[in-house]
Design a protein around this motif. Structure first.
Motif, mmCIF file in Angstrom:
data_model
loop_
_atom_site.group_PDB
_atom_site.id
_atom_site.type_symbol
_atom_site.label_atom_id
_atom_site.label_comp_id
_atom_site.label_asym_id
_atom_site.label_seq_id
_atom_site.Cartn_x
_atom_site.Cartn_y
_atom_site.Cartn_z
ATOM 1 N N VAL A 291 0.834 -1.207 0.000
ATOM 2 C CA VAL A 291 0.000 0.000 0.000
ATOM 3 C C VAL A 291 0.863 1.249 0.000
ATOM 4 N N ALA A 292 1.956 1.236 0.749
ATOM 5 C CA ALA A 292 2.832 2.403 0.812
ATOM 6 C C ALA A 292 3.472 2.687 -0.539
ATOM 7 N N VAL A 293 3.893 1.652 -1.238
ATOM 8 C CA VAL A 293 4.526 1.841 -2.536
ATOM 9 C C VAL A 293 3.523 2.386 -3.551
ATOM 10 N N GLY A 294 2.319 1.848 -3.555
ATOM 11 C CA GLY A 294 1.316 2.310 -4.501
ATOM 12 C C GLY A 294 0.754 3.670 -4.161
ATOM 13 N N GLY A 295 0.621 3.965 -2.876
ATOM 14 C CA GLY A 295 0.083 5.246 -2.461
ATOM 15 C C GLY A 295 -1.152 5.073 -1.606
ATOM 16 N N ARG A 296 -1.088 5.610 -0.399
ATOM 17 C CA ARG A 296 -2.223 5.489 0.514
ATOM 18 C C ARG A 296 -3.374 6.378 0.080
ATOM 19 N N ALA A 297 -4.581 5.963 0.498
ATOM 20 C CA ALA A 297 -5.805 6.739 0.258
ATOM 21 C C ALA A 297 -6.039 6.981 -1.224
ATOM 22 N N THR A 298 -5.694 5.988 -2.047
ATOM 23 C CA THR A 298 -5.947 6.093 -3.486
ATOM 24 C C THR A 298 -6.718 4.904 -4.037
ATOM 25 N N LEU A 299 -6.702 3.767 -3.335
ATOM 26 C CA LEU A 299 -7.321 2.511 -3.751
ATOM 27 C C LEU A 299 -6.609 1.928 -4.973
ATOM 28 N N THR A 300 -6.529 2.701 -6.060
ATOM 29 C CA THR A 300 -5.793 2.209 -7.230
ATOM 30 C C THR A 300 -4.328 1.982 -6.884
ATOM 31 N N GLY A 301 -3.793 2.812 -6.001
ATOM 32 C CA GLY A 301 -2.413 2.636 -5.579
ATOM 33 C C GLY A 301 -2.190 1.320 -4.860
ATOM 34 N N ALA A 302 -3.186 0.876 -4.080
ATOM 35 C CA ALA A 302 -3.056 -0.405 -3.383
ATOM 36 C C ALA A 302 -2.911 -1.553 -4.374
ATOM 37 N N ILE A 303 -3.693 -1.499 -5.462
ATOM 38 C CA ILE A 303 -3.617 -2.551 -6.486
ATOM 39 C C ILE A 303 -2.300 -2.475 -7.239
ATOM 40 N N VAL A 304 -1.942 -1.268 -7.674
ATOM 41 C CA VAL A 304 -0.701 -1.092 -8.437
ATOM 42 C C VAL A 304 0.506 -1.479 -7.592
ATOM 43 N N GLY A 305 0.529 -1.043 -6.331
ATOM 44 C CA GLY A 305 1.653 -1.371 -5.462
ATOM 45 C C GLY A 305 1.789 -2.863 -5.216
ATOM 46 N N THR A 306 0.660 -3.544 -5.047
ATOM 47 C CA THR A 306 0.700 -4.997 -4.835
ATOM 48 C C THR A 306 1.281 -5.726 -6.038
ATOM 49 N N LEU A 307 0.796 -5.376 -7.209
ATOM 50 C CA LEU A 307 1.295 -6.034 -8.426
ATOM 51 C C LEU A 307 2.762 -5.703 -8.664
ATOM 52 N N LEU A 308 3.136 -4.448 -8.474
ATOM 53 C CA LEU A 308 4.508 -4.030 -8.726
ATOM 54 C C LEU A 308 5.487 -4.722 -7.792
ATOM 55 N N VAL A 309 5.194 -4.686 -6.503
ATOM 56 C CA VAL A 309 6.121 -5.259 -5.526
ATOM 57 C C VAL A 309 6.226 -6.776 -5.695
ATOM 58 N N ASN A 310 5.115 -7.441 -5.911
ATOM 59 C CA ASN A 310 5.150 -8.900 -6.018
ATOM 60 C C ASN A 310 5.794 -9.359 -7.320
ATOM 61 N N TYR A 311 5.548 -8.644 -8.409
ATOM 62 C CA TYR A 311 6.234 -9.007 -9.648
ATOM 63 C C TYR A 311 7.717 -8.702 -9.566
#
Length: 382
Positions: A291-311
Protein backbone atom coordinates in the motif's frame (compact mmCIF):
# COMPACT_ATOMS: atom_id res chain seq x y z
CA UNK A 1 -25.07 33.13 -2.90
CA UNK A 2 -25.29 29.63 -4.29
CA UNK A 3 -27.20 28.81 -7.42
CA UNK A 4 -29.24 25.59 -7.67
CA UNK A 5 -28.14 25.36 -11.31
CA UNK A 6 -24.55 25.13 -10.21
CA UNK A 7 -25.43 22.27 -7.90
CA UNK A 8 -27.16 20.43 -10.72
CA UNK A 9 -24.13 20.87 -12.98
CA UNK A 10 -21.81 19.51 -10.31
CA UNK A 11 -24.10 16.53 -9.73
CA UNK A 12 -24.22 15.76 -13.46
CA UNK A 13 -20.46 16.09 -13.73
CA UNK A 14 -19.97 13.81 -10.74
CA UNK A 15 -22.32 11.28 -12.30
CA UNK A 16 -20.33 11.34 -15.54
CA UNK A 17 -17.08 10.79 -13.66
CA UNK A 18 -18.60 7.82 -11.85
CA UNK A 19 -19.76 6.31 -15.15
CA UNK A 20 -16.31 6.85 -16.66
CA UNK A 21 -14.65 5.16 -13.68
CA UNK A 22 -17.05 2.22 -13.89
CA UNK A 23 -16.33 1.91 -17.59
CA UNK A 24 -12.57 1.91 -16.98
CA UNK A 25 -12.87 -0.76 -14.26
CA UNK A 26 -15.06 -2.97 -16.48
CA UNK A 27 -12.67 -2.53 -19.43
CA UNK A 28 -9.66 -3.51 -17.32
CA UNK A 29 -11.52 -6.53 -15.92
CA UNK A 30 -12.48 -7.69 -19.41
CA UNK A 31 -8.90 -7.20 -20.57
CA UNK A 32 -7.62 -9.33 -17.69
CA UNK A 33 -10.18 -12.06 -18.38
CA UNK A 34 -10.23 -12.17 -22.18
CA UNK A 35 -6.82 -10.92 -23.37
CA UNK A 36 -4.24 -11.65 -20.68
CA UNK A 37 -4.86 -15.45 -20.54
CA UNK A 38 -3.90 -15.71 -24.23
CA UNK A 39 -0.62 -13.91 -23.53
CA UNK A 40 0.57 -15.83 -20.46
CA UNK A 41 1.44 -19.43 -19.75
CA UNK A 42 -0.57 -21.41 -17.23
CA UNK A 43 2.06 -20.86 -14.53
CA UNK A 44 2.27 -17.09 -15.11
CA UNK A 45 -1.50 -16.76 -15.21
CA UNK A 46 -1.79 -18.59 -11.91
CA UNK A 47 0.86 -16.26 -10.51
CA UNK A 48 -1.11 -13.23 -11.68
CA UNK A 49 -4.24 -14.66 -10.08
CA UNK A 50 -2.44 -14.94 -6.75
CA UNK A 51 -1.20 -11.37 -6.98
CA UNK A 52 -4.69 -10.11 -7.82
CA UNK A 53 -6.03 -11.89 -4.75
CA UNK A 54 -3.34 -10.15 -2.70
CA UNK A 55 -4.52 -6.86 -4.21
CA UNK A 56 -7.92 -7.52 -2.64
CA UNK A 57 -6.46 -7.55 0.86
CA UNK A 58 -4.42 -4.46 -0.02
CA UNK A 59 -7.66 -2.62 -0.80
CA UNK A 60 -9.00 -3.48 2.64
CA UNK A 61 -5.77 -2.32 4.26
CA UNK A 62 -5.86 0.96 2.34
CA UNK A 63 -9.43 1.43 3.53
CA UNK A 64 -8.41 1.49 7.19
CA UNK A 65 -4.86 2.85 6.92
CA UNK A 66 -5.05 5.30 4.04
CA UNK A 67 -8.51 6.71 4.76
CA UNK A 68 -9.03 6.09 8.48
CA UNK A 69 -5.44 6.31 9.71
CA UNK A 70 -5.37 2.89 11.40
CA UNK A 71 -2.11 1.11 10.64
CA UNK A 72 -2.84 -2.58 11.07
CA UNK A 73 0.14 -4.92 11.31
CA UNK A 74 -2.07 -7.95 11.82
CA UNK A 75 -4.11 -8.32 8.66
CA UNK A 76 -2.46 -11.67 8.06
CA UNK A 77 -4.81 -13.06 10.73
CA UNK A 78 -7.92 -12.34 8.70
CA UNK A 79 -6.25 -13.37 5.45
CA UNK A 80 -5.24 -16.69 6.98
CA UNK A 81 -8.64 -17.36 8.53
CA UNK A 82 -10.31 -16.94 5.16
CA UNK A 83 -7.80 -19.33 3.64
CA UNK A 84 -8.28 -21.94 6.34
CA UNK A 85 -12.08 -21.72 6.06
CA UNK A 86 -12.13 -22.68 2.37
CA UNK A 87 -9.25 -25.14 2.83
CA UNK A 88 -11.18 -27.08 5.49
CA UNK A 89 -14.06 -27.52 3.07
CA UNK A 90 -11.70 -28.74 0.35
CA UNK A 91 -10.01 -31.21 2.71
CA UNK A 92 -13.40 -32.72 3.53
CA UNK A 93 -14.00 -33.69 -0.11
CA UNK A 94 -13.29 -37.35 0.73
CA UNK A 95 -15.49 -40.43 1.07
CA UNK A 96 -17.86 -40.27 4.09
CA UNK A 97 -15.92 -42.84 6.08
CA UNK A 98 -12.54 -41.15 5.62
CA UNK A 99 -10.79 -38.32 7.42
CA UNK A 100 -8.47 -35.69 5.93
CA UNK A 101 -5.19 -37.44 5.17
CA UNK A 102 -3.01 -35.55 7.68
CA UNK A 103 -5.17 -36.57 10.66
CA UNK A 104 -4.12 -40.19 10.31
CA UNK A 105 -0.51 -39.16 10.87
CA UNK A 106 -1.39 -37.92 14.36
CA UNK A 107 -3.67 -40.78 15.36
CA UNK A 108 -6.96 -38.90 15.02
CA UNK A 109 -9.81 -41.42 14.84
CA UNK A 110 -12.80 -39.11 14.76
CA UNK A 111 -13.33 -35.84 12.96
CA UNK A 112 -13.03 -32.89 15.42
CA UNK A 113 -16.29 -31.06 16.05
CA UNK A 114 -14.82 -27.85 14.66
CA UNK A 115 -14.67 -29.40 11.20
CA UNK A 116 -18.27 -30.59 10.90
CA UNK A 117 -19.83 -27.29 9.71
CA UNK A 118 -17.34 -27.18 6.84
CA UNK A 119 -18.93 -30.14 5.11
CA UNK A 120 -21.31 -27.53 3.71
CA UNK A 121 -20.04 -25.24 0.95
CA UNK A 122 -22.48 -22.41 1.83
CA UNK A 123 -21.31 -22.54 5.46
CA UNK A 124 -17.67 -22.46 4.37
CA UNK A 125 -18.37 -19.54 2.03
CA UNK A 126 -20.09 -17.55 4.75
CA UNK A 127 -17.29 -18.42 7.17
CA UNK A 128 -14.72 -16.96 4.75
CA UNK A 129 -16.37 -13.56 5.19
CA UNK A 130 -18.04 -13.79 8.59
CA UNK A 131 -15.27 -15.22 10.77
CA UNK A 132 -12.58 -12.65 9.83
CA UNK A 133 -15.14 -9.83 9.82
CA UNK A 134 -16.53 -10.66 13.25
CA UNK A 135 -13.07 -11.17 14.71
CA UNK A 136 -11.91 -7.83 13.32
CA UNK A 137 -15.03 -6.15 14.67
CA UNK A 138 -14.55 -7.69 18.12
CA UNK A 139 -10.86 -6.81 18.22
CA UNK A 140 -11.61 -3.31 17.00
CA UNK A 141 -14.32 -2.78 19.62
CA UNK A 142 -12.04 -3.86 22.45
CA UNK A 143 -9.31 -1.53 21.23
CA UNK A 144 -11.24 1.51 20.03
CA UNK A 145 -13.61 1.78 22.99
CA UNK A 146 -10.52 2.51 25.10
CA UNK A 147 -9.50 5.15 22.54
CA UNK A 148 -6.26 3.39 21.68
CA UNK A 149 -4.82 4.49 18.37
CA UNK A 150 -1.57 5.16 16.57
CA UNK A 151 1.40 3.02 17.51
CA UNK A 152 -0.55 1.34 20.32
CA UNK A 153 -3.09 0.00 17.86
CA UNK A 154 -0.31 -1.25 15.56
CA UNK A 155 1.45 -3.02 18.43
CA UNK A 156 -1.77 -4.70 19.56
CA UNK A 157 -2.51 -6.02 16.07
CA UNK A 158 1.04 -7.30 15.82
CA UNK A 159 0.67 -9.06 19.17
CA UNK A 160 -2.54 -10.66 17.91
CA UNK A 161 -0.62 -12.00 14.92
CA UNK A 162 1.87 -13.70 17.22
CA UNK A 163 -0.95 -15.33 19.19
CA UNK A 164 -2.75 -16.70 16.14
CA UNK A 165 0.46 -17.79 14.45
CA UNK A 166 1.55 -19.81 17.48
CA UNK A 167 -1.92 -21.28 17.90
CA UNK A 168 -2.25 -22.56 14.33
CA UNK A 169 1.40 -23.56 14.24
CA UNK A 170 0.95 -25.78 17.29
CA UNK A 171 -2.32 -27.48 16.27
CA UNK A 172 -1.07 -30.55 14.41
CA UNK A 173 -4.24 -32.57 14.95
CA UNK A 174 -6.59 -29.78 13.95
CA UNK A 175 -4.73 -27.93 11.19
CA UNK A 176 -1.57 -29.95 10.47
CA UNK A 177 0.61 -27.47 12.32
CA UNK A 178 3.46 -25.85 10.41
CA UNK A 179 2.69 -27.73 7.20
CA UNK A 180 -0.81 -26.31 7.00
CA UNK A 181 -3.57 -27.67 4.78
CA UNK A 182 -2.60 -28.76 1.29
CA UNK A 183 -3.26 -31.50 -1.25
CA UNK A 184 -6.72 -30.35 -2.28
CA UNK A 185 -8.38 -32.76 -4.70
CA UNK A 186 -11.83 -31.84 -5.94
CA UNK A 187 -14.39 -29.08 -5.80
CA UNK A 188 -17.91 -29.93 -6.99
CA UNK A 189 -16.51 -33.10 -8.52
CA UNK A 190 -13.80 -31.42 -10.65
CA UNK A 191 -10.07 -31.47 -10.11
CA UNK A 192 -8.96 -28.34 -8.25
CA UNK A 193 -5.55 -28.28 -9.91
CA UNK A 194 -6.96 -28.65 -13.43
CA UNK A 195 -6.09 -25.74 -15.75
CA UNK A 196 -9.73 -25.00 -16.56
CA UNK A 197 -10.65 -24.96 -12.88
CA UNK A 198 -7.76 -22.64 -12.13
CA UNK A 199 -8.89 -20.33 -14.92
CA UNK A 200 -12.32 -20.16 -13.29
CA UNK A 201 -10.67 -19.23 -10.00
CA UNK A 202 -8.65 -16.57 -11.82
CA UNK A 203 -11.77 -15.13 -13.47
CA UNK A 204 -13.63 -15.03 -10.16
CA UNK A 205 -10.64 -13.28 -8.57
CA UNK A 206 -10.75 -10.54 -11.19
CA UNK A 207 -14.50 -10.08 -10.73
CA UNK A 208 -14.26 -10.00 -6.93
CA UNK A 209 -11.35 -7.55 -7.12
CA UNK A 210 -13.41 -5.20 -9.30
CA UNK A 211 -16.41 -5.57 -6.99
CA UNK A 212 -14.26 -4.94 -3.90
CA UNK A 213 -12.80 -1.84 -5.53
CA UNK A 214 -16.33 -0.59 -6.16
CA UNK A 215 -17.34 -1.23 -2.54
CA UNK A 216 -14.26 0.58 -1.20
CA UNK A 217 -14.80 3.48 -3.61
CA UNK A 218 -18.42 3.75 -2.47
CA UNK A 219 -17.41 3.67 1.21
CA UNK A 220 -14.75 6.33 0.77
CA UNK A 221 -17.02 8.65 -1.21
CA UNK A 222 -19.69 10.95 0.08
CA UNK A 223 -20.32 11.78 3.72
CA UNK A 224 -19.06 8.47 5.12
CA UNK A 225 -15.75 8.80 3.29
CA UNK A 226 -15.31 12.39 4.47
CA UNK A 227 -15.99 11.24 8.01
CA UNK A 228 -13.29 8.56 7.75
CA UNK A 229 -10.79 11.15 6.56
CA UNK A 230 -11.84 13.46 9.38
CA UNK A 231 -11.19 10.66 11.88
CA UNK A 232 -7.77 10.16 10.34
CA UNK A 233 -6.85 13.84 10.42
CA UNK A 234 -8.43 15.02 13.70
CA UNK A 235 -10.40 12.46 15.68
CA UNK A 236 -10.92 14.78 18.64
CA UNK A 237 -12.70 17.35 16.49
CA UNK A 238 -14.95 14.62 15.07
CA UNK A 239 -15.88 13.60 18.60
CA UNK A 240 -16.59 17.21 19.57
CA UNK A 241 -18.81 17.51 16.49
CA UNK A 242 -21.20 14.95 17.94
CA UNK A 243 -20.01 11.79 16.19
CA UNK A 244 -18.75 8.65 17.91
CA UNK A 245 -15.57 7.65 16.03
CA UNK A 246 -15.51 4.27 17.79
CA UNK A 247 -18.55 2.99 15.89
CA UNK A 248 -17.18 4.03 12.51
CA UNK A 249 -13.72 2.61 13.20
CA UNK A 250 -15.15 -0.71 14.35
CA UNK A 251 -17.32 -0.89 11.23
CA UNK A 252 -14.55 -0.08 8.77
CA UNK A 253 -12.13 -2.44 10.54
CA UNK A 254 -14.69 -5.27 10.35
CA UNK A 255 -15.25 -4.60 6.64
CA UNK A 256 -11.49 -4.59 6.06
CA UNK A 257 -11.13 -7.90 7.92
CA UNK A 258 -13.89 -9.48 5.84
CA UNK A 259 -12.18 -8.30 2.65
CA UNK A 260 -8.94 -9.86 3.84
CA UNK A 261 -10.74 -13.16 4.47
CA UNK A 262 -12.09 -13.19 0.90
CA UNK A 263 -8.60 -12.50 -0.41
CA UNK A 264 -7.19 -15.37 1.65
CA UNK A 265 -9.78 -17.78 0.26
CA UNK A 266 -8.99 -16.95 -3.38
CA UNK A 267 -5.26 -17.08 -2.72
CA UNK A 268 -5.64 -20.53 -1.16
CA UNK A 269 -7.67 -21.81 -4.11
CA UNK A 270 -4.97 -20.74 -6.55
CA UNK A 271 -1.90 -21.59 -4.50
CA UNK A 272 -3.20 -24.99 -3.39
CA UNK A 273 -2.27 -24.60 0.25
CA UNK A 274 -2.60 -22.48 3.37
CA UNK A 275 -0.29 -22.48 6.37
CA UNK A 276 0.47 -20.43 9.49
CA UNK A 277 2.95 -18.46 7.37
CA UNK A 278 0.03 -16.33 6.22
CA UNK A 279 -0.30 -15.22 9.85
CA UNK A 280 3.37 -14.42 10.22
CA UNK A 281 4.42 -10.90 11.16
CA UNK A 282 6.53 -10.57 8.04
CA UNK A 283 3.61 -11.22 5.71
CA UNK A 284 1.43 -8.60 7.44
CA UNK A 285 4.22 -6.05 7.11
CA UNK A 286 4.55 -6.87 3.42
CA UNK A 287 0.91 -5.84 2.96
CA UNK A 288 1.76 -2.43 4.41
CA UNK A 289 4.66 -2.11 1.95
CA UNK A 290 2.35 -2.81 -1.01
CA UNK A 291 0.00 0.00 0.00
CA UNK A 292 2.83 2.40 0.81
CA UNK A 293 4.53 1.84 -2.54
CA UNK A 294 1.32 2.31 -4.50
CA UNK A 295 0.08 5.25 -2.46
CA UNK A 296 -2.22 5.49 0.51
CA UNK A 297 -5.81 6.74 0.26
CA UNK A 298 -5.95 6.09 -3.49
CA UNK A 299 -7.32 2.51 -3.75
CA UNK A 300 -5.79 2.21 -7.23
CA UNK A 301 -2.41 2.64 -5.58
CA UNK A 302 -3.06 -0.40 -3.38
CA UNK A 303 -3.62 -2.55 -6.49
CA UNK A 304 -0.70 -1.09 -8.44
CA UNK A 305 1.65 -1.37 -5.46
CA UNK A 306 0.70 -5.00 -4.84
CA UNK A 307 1.30 -6.03 -8.43
CA UNK A 308 4.51 -4.03 -8.73
CA UNK A 309 6.12 -5.26 -5.53
CA UNK A 310 5.15 -8.90 -6.02
CA UNK A 311 6.23 -9.01 -9.65
CA UNK A 312 9.49 -7.30 -8.71
CA UNK A 313 10.01 -9.87 -5.98
CA UNK A 314 9.32 -12.72 -8.41
CA UNK A 315 11.69 -11.34 -11.03
CA UNK A 316 14.46 -10.53 -8.55
CA UNK A 317 14.15 -13.88 -6.78
CA UNK A 318 14.52 -15.64 -10.14
CA UNK A 319 17.48 -13.55 -11.25
CA UNK A 320 19.17 -12.87 -7.90
CA UNK A 321 18.07 -15.65 -5.61
CA UNK A 322 20.46 -14.77 -2.79
CA UNK A 323 20.13 -10.99 -2.57
CA UNK A 324 16.63 -10.21 -3.81
CA UNK A 325 15.48 -9.24 -0.30
CA UNK A 326 17.96 -6.34 -0.34
CA UNK A 327 16.33 -5.06 -3.53
CA UNK A 328 12.89 -5.24 -1.93
CA UNK A 329 14.10 -3.31 1.12
CA UNK A 330 15.77 -0.71 -1.08
CA UNK A 331 12.55 -0.26 -3.07
CA UNK A 332 10.61 0.44 0.09
CA UNK A 333 13.22 2.88 1.41
CA UNK A 334 13.28 4.78 -1.88
CA UNK A 335 9.52 5.13 -1.93
CA UNK A 336 9.34 6.26 1.70
CA UNK A 337 12.11 8.84 1.35
CA UNK A 338 11.60 10.08 -2.22
CA UNK A 339 7.90 9.34 -2.84
CA UNK A 340 6.18 9.52 0.57
CA UNK A 341 2.76 9.58 -1.10
CA UNK A 342 3.53 6.50 -3.23
CA UNK A 343 3.47 6.19 -6.98
CA UNK A 344 -0.17 7.19 -7.45
CA UNK A 345 0.25 10.13 -5.09
CA UNK A 346 3.22 11.33 -7.13
CA UNK A 347 1.27 11.01 -10.38
CA UNK A 348 -1.56 13.10 -8.93
CA UNK A 349 0.86 15.84 -7.96
CA UNK A 350 2.12 15.97 -11.54
CA UNK A 351 -1.38 17.10 -12.56
CA UNK A 352 -1.66 14.46 -15.26
CA UNK A 353 -5.28 14.69 -16.52
CA UNK A 354 -6.16 11.04 -15.94
CA UNK A 355 -4.73 10.96 -12.40
CA UNK A 356 -5.27 14.53 -11.28
CA UNK A 357 -8.93 15.44 -10.88
CA UNK A 358 -9.25 18.65 -8.85
CA UNK A 359 -12.45 18.89 -6.86
CA UNK A 360 -14.52 22.01 -7.32
CA UNK A 361 -15.95 23.19 -4.05
CA UNK A 362 -19.61 24.12 -3.82
CA UNK A 363 -19.05 27.39 -1.92
CA UNK A 364 -16.44 30.12 -2.10
CA UNK A 365 -13.80 30.22 0.64
CA UNK A 366 -13.90 34.00 0.52
CA UNK A 367 -16.95 36.18 -0.23
CA UNK A 368 -14.70 38.66 -1.99
CA UNK A 369 -14.07 36.03 -4.67
CA UNK A 370 -17.77 35.42 -5.30
CA UNK A 371 -18.73 37.17 -8.58
CA UNK A 372 -22.38 37.40 -7.49
CA UNK A 373 -21.41 39.34 -4.37
CA UNK A 374 -19.28 41.67 -6.46
CA UNK A 375 -22.15 42.18 -8.91
CA UNK A 376 -24.58 43.05 -6.11
CA UNK A 377 -22.11 45.54 -4.60
CA UNK A 378 -21.69 47.25 -7.92
CA UNK A 379 -25.47 47.52 -8.43
CA UNK A 380 -26.07 48.75 -4.89
CA UNK A 381 -23.31 51.24 -5.24
CA UNK A 382 -24.98 52.76 -8.29
Amino acid sequence: MFKPERTQRMIRKGGRLILIEIGVVVAIALFLILIIPAMLSGFRLNLLGRFLSLAIVALGLDLIWGYTGLLSLGHGIFFGLGGYAIAMYLKLQVPPDELPDFMGLYGVKELPWLWYPFYSFPVATVAVVLIPGLLAGLLGYLVFRNRLKGVYFSILTQAAVIIFFNFFNGQQKLFNGTNGLTGFRTLFGVNVSDSQTQFIFYTLTVIVLAFTYGICRWLTSGRFGRLLIAIRDDESRVRFSGYNPTEFKVLVFAVSGAIAGIAGAFYTLQSGSVSPRTMDIGFSIEMVIWVAVGGRATLTGAIVGTLLVNYARTFLSEQFAEIWLFFQGALFLIVVTVLPDGLMGWLKKQQIPFFHRPRKIATYPNLEADPEVQHERENLGN
